[in-house]
Design an enzyme around this catalytic site. Structure first.
Site, mmCIF file in Angstrom:
data_model
loop_
_atom_site.group_PDB
_atom_site.id
_atom_site.type_symbol
_atom_site.label_atom_id
_atom_site.label_comp_id
_atom_site.label_asym_id
_atom_site.label_seq_id
_atom_site.Cartn_x
_atom_site.Cartn_y
_atom_site.Cartn_z
ATOM 1 N N GLY A 136 0.031 7.257 20.022
ATOM 2 C CA GLY A 136 0.440 8.532 20.604
ATOM 3 C C GLY A 136 -0.639 9.207 21.428
ATOM 4 O O GLY A 136 -1.139 8.637 22.402
ATOM 5 N N LYS A 207 1.679 -2.689 18.697
ATOM 6 C CA LYS A 207 0.460 -1.961 19.056
ATOM 7 C C LYS A 207 -0.774 -2.836 18.818
ATOM 8 O O LYS A 207 -1.721 -2.825 19.609
ATOM 9 C CB LYS A 207 0.373 -0.666 18.251
ATOM 10 C CG LYS A 207 1.445 0.346 18.659
ATOM 11 C CD LYS A 207 1.587 1.441 17.616
ATOM 12 C CE LYS A 207 2.606 2.487 18.040
ATOM 13 N NZ LYS A 207 2.982 3.388 16.943
HETATM 14 N N1 LIG Z 1 8.692 9.416 19.472
HETATM 15 C C1 LIG Z 1 7.407 9.085 19.374
HETATM 16 O O1 LIG Z 1 6.667 9.607 18.554
HETATM 17 C C2 LIG Z 1 6.829 8.042 20.298
HETATM 18 C C3 LIG Z 1 5.437 7.875 20.329
HETATM 19 C C4 LIG Z 1 4.863 6.914 21.168
HETATM 20 C C5 LIG Z 1 5.679 6.135 21.955
HETATM 21 N N2 LIG Z 1 7.030 6.311 21.902
HETATM 22 C C6 LIG Z 1 7.842 5.476 22.779
HETATM 23 O O2 LIG Z 1 8.425 6.300 23.772
HETATM 24 C C7 LIG Z 1 9.674 5.763 24.165
HETATM 25 C C8 LIG Z 1 10.751 6.821 23.965
HETATM 26 O O3 LIG Z 1 10.764 7.206 22.621
HETATM 27 P P1 LIG Z 1 11.562 8.508 22.123
HETATM 28 O O4 LIG Z 1 11.046 8.787 20.760
HETATM 29 O O5 LIG Z 1 11.531 9.559 23.146
HETATM 30 O O6 LIG Z 1 13.018 7.879 21.992
HETATM 31 P P2 LIG Z 1 14.429 8.641 22.102
HETATM 32 O O7 LIG Z 1 15.442 7.731 21.546
HETATM 33 O O8 LIG Z 1 14.314 10.033 21.571
HETATM 34 O O9 LIG Z 1 14.608 8.757 23.700
HETATM 35 C C9 LIG Z 1 15.027 7.711 24.530
HETATM 36 C C10 LIG Z 1 16.072 8.304 25.466
HETATM 37 O O10 LIG Z 1 16.412 7.334 26.441
HETATM 38 C C11 LIG Z 1 17.806 7.460 26.687
HETATM 39 N N3 LIG Z 1 18.298 6.238 27.324
HETATM 40 C C12 LIG Z 1 18.640 5.071 26.735
HETATM 41 N N4 LIG Z 1 19.048 4.183 27.672
HETATM 42 C C13 LIG Z 1 18.966 4.819 28.861
HETATM 43 C C14 LIG Z 1 19.238 4.428 30.194
HETATM 44 N N5 LIG Z 1 19.700 3.211 30.483
HETATM 45 N N6 LIG Z 1 19.025 5.328 31.164
HETATM 46 C C15 LIG Z 1 18.567 6.547 30.890
HETATM 47 N N7 LIG Z 1 18.284 6.994 29.641
HETATM 48 C C16 LIG Z 1 18.489 6.119 28.652
HETATM 49 C C17 LIG Z 1 18.413 7.747 25.324
HETATM 50 O O11 LIG Z 1 19.684 8.365 25.442
HETATM 51 C C18 LIG Z 1 17.370 8.684 24.717
HETATM 52 O O12 LIG Z 1 17.640 10.034 24.966
HETATM 53 C C19 LIG Z 1 9.867 4.489 23.315
HETATM 54 O O13 LIG Z 1 9.361 3.393 24.040
HETATM 55 C C20 LIG Z 1 8.991 4.763 22.118
HETATM 56 O O14 LIG Z 1 8.558 3.580 21.487
HETATM 57 C C21 LIG Z 1 7.625 7.248 21.107
HETATM 58 N N1 LIG Z 2 7.520 5.344 15.772
HETATM 59 C C1 LIG Z 2 6.152 5.407 16.164
HETATM 60 C C2 LIG Z 2 5.973 6.338 17.307
HETATM 61 C C3 LIG Z 2 4.587 6.359 17.861
HETATM 62 O O1 LIG Z 2 4.280 5.191 18.533
HETATM 63 C C4 LIG Z 2 5.333 5.862 14.977
HETATM 64 O O2 LIG Z 2 5.899 6.324 13.992
HETATM 65 O O3 LIG Z 2 4.112 5.729 15.037
HETATM 66 NA NA NA Z 3 -2.777 6.578 22.855
#
Ligand SMILES: NC(=O)c1ccc[n+]([C@@H]2O[C@H](COP(=O)([O-])OP(=O)(O)OC[C@H]3O[C@@H](n4cnc5c(N)ncnc54)[C@H](O)[C@@H]3O)[C@@H](O)[C@H]2O)c1
Ligand SMILES: N[C@@H](CCO)C(=O)O
Ligand code: NA
Length: 430
Positions: A136, A207
């Protein structure tokens, strides 16, 4: 001098992370412009559910056609926060083909197809940045790639999944059940869309692959990473850990072999001493140790998950990519020149905590000890608790290879006096 024509950003996905990226781009617009040297404008937001109310995002920016958005030709930077392999992969490659650089938070995709995506970025002279993909908000990719580029990294060890750290911490400190703790982590926006990725260790393994690749200048893919999740960690394991002055964490460990000729990467639950700094990493926080020849030990600590912390890392990348864009350069691409072989788990050397259910009768302890000796696994401590003809035997070993430990356990299971192997856990951080 400030350029007046804005840099155009396409946001793909507006969920937990995407909505925070949009919010910060709006609320910090003036500072971002001053730091970059040009205004940045949200030119389009691709979503799956267009009818959802999205505060602060103009209705006309919303589209369900992500492909058309990245093909527009006037987009400078595509921010991919959809997650998963497809359509994210195609959208990123299409973005490069149509002149955009890319910022992504997608560890699953980078761990699987990082090499191809880097090659596509390079072929089109564009940037691919992904600080948010690992731990993150914690700056880790850039320190490894840039600040430590002159050093030799030997080990990266840490907690890189917020959801599982949150669950293990709750189980340990409040006695909460697994499902209750997972539900809370999901509600707080830490868990992946499918939390199996978190609890079975796939997220941490992705990761670890990314970190090992950058740290050792070697291509490491998700399939190269040994992985065990944390769903089988029990209250009894925590009780055993406590008796040893330890707690249990899901760790990612990337190591260069002692002879320097190969590397390993693994994710599994492990006992660590309560005195180790990783033991006090609470909630969804992450912490990563990096050990290098010249620097010695470095520790990176901070929020590893959640919308705003992850958006912080995305925005940092966005600023960097926009600056590169304005100066007509790109940042560092993939560095895999060392091309070291990635060894399997059998080569890993560590300590083990093994809990056995045995018959409580004369000679059992000697039998068990002989099996360890036959496999060249040296015992550090043994603790026995007996009750009604049955006993539980806890053996802690000195350092041994995973292959030797595996052989030991197989032979122990064949002993009539061993009723079962209750748990095997690696002991790290000593
Ligand atoms: N949530 C975290 O703490 C966190 C931390 C680090 C990395 N990530 C990464 O960030 C990315 C997003 O995570 P998030 O937690 O926001 O997920 P999320 O599920 O909340 O958001 C993803 C969004 O993408 C939308 N989506 C799906 N297919 C789509 C398409 N074809 N076109 C447009 N929108 C579309 C979904 O409706 C959803 O709203 C992932 O790769 C995740 O691994 C998340
Ligand atoms: N799902 C992931 C989000 C951050 O990469 C976690 O819990 O660490
Ligand atoms: Na980072």
């Amino acid at each position: 001098m400030m350029r007046t024509r804005p840099l155009k950003v396409a946001l793909l996905g507006c969920g937990v992370v995407g909505s925070e990226v949009a919010r910060i781009m709006t609320t910090h617009a003036d500072d971002l412009a001053a730091r970059i040297g040009a205004p940045v404008e949200l030119a389009g937001v691709a979503v799956r559910r267009p009818d959802k109310v999205r505060e602060g995002i103009a209705r006309e920016l919303i589209t369900t056609d992500a492909t058309a958005l990245v093909k527009r030709g006037d987009i400078d930077v595509v921010v991919e926060v959809i997650g998963g392999i497809e359509p994210a992969r195609s959208l990123i490659t299409t973005a490069f083909e149509h002149g955009a650089s890319v910022v992504s938070a997608n560890k699953a995709l980078l761990a699987q197809d990082g090499a191809d995506l880097h090659a596509a970025a390079e072929a089109h002279g564009k940037d691919l940045y992904y600080e948010a993909a690992v731990a993150g908000a914690i700056p880790l990719i850039r320190p490894l790639r840039e600040s430590l580029a002159g050093d030799k990294v030997n080990r990266v060890l840490g907690i890189v999944n917020g959801t599982t750290n949150f669950i293990l911490d709750k189980m340990d400190t409040t006695g909460a059940g697994y499902q209750e703790a997972l539900d809370e982590a999901t509600a707080l926006g830490y868990a992946e869309a499918d939390p199996t990725a978190d609890v079975e260790g796939f997220d941490a393994a992705a990761k670890a692959a990314i970190l090992a690749g950058i740290a050792f200048h070697t291509r490491v893919r998700l399939d190269d990473v040994y992985r065990e999740g944390m769903t089988e960690v029990t209250a009894a394991d925590f009780a055993s850990a406590k008796e040893m002055g330890c707690t249990i964490k899901l760790l990612a460990i990337c190591e260069r072999a002692e002879d320097g000729q190969s590397v390993t990467a693994r994710v599994h639950p492990a006992m660590i001493p309560l005195t180790h700094p990783l033991a006090s990493v609470r909630g969804a926080y992450n912490a990563v140790f990096v050990e290098s020849d010249a620097s010695g030990q470095l520790m990176f600590y901070g929020p590893g998950a959640g919308g705003a912390p992850t958006a912080s890392a995305v925005l940092g990348d966005l600023v960097a990519v926009c600056r590169n864009r304005l100066s007509g350069t790109t940042g560092p691409g993939e560095s895999a020149y060392a091309a070291l072989p990635v060894s399997g788990m059998g080569e890993v050397v560590t300590r083990y905590h093994i809990s056995l259910d045995v018959a409580d009768k004369p000679g059992v302890l000697a039998q068990v000890a002989t099996v360890f000796a036959d496999h060249d696994v040296s015992i550090d401590t043994v603790r026995q608790q007996g009750k009604d003809g049955e006993a539980s035997l806890v053996v802690v070993t000195h350092r041994a290879s995973d292959a030797a430990l595996g052989g030991t356990v197989e032979a122990l299971r064949k002993l009539d006096t061993v009723r079962g192997v209750a748990s095997i856990m690696r002991v790290e951080g000593e």
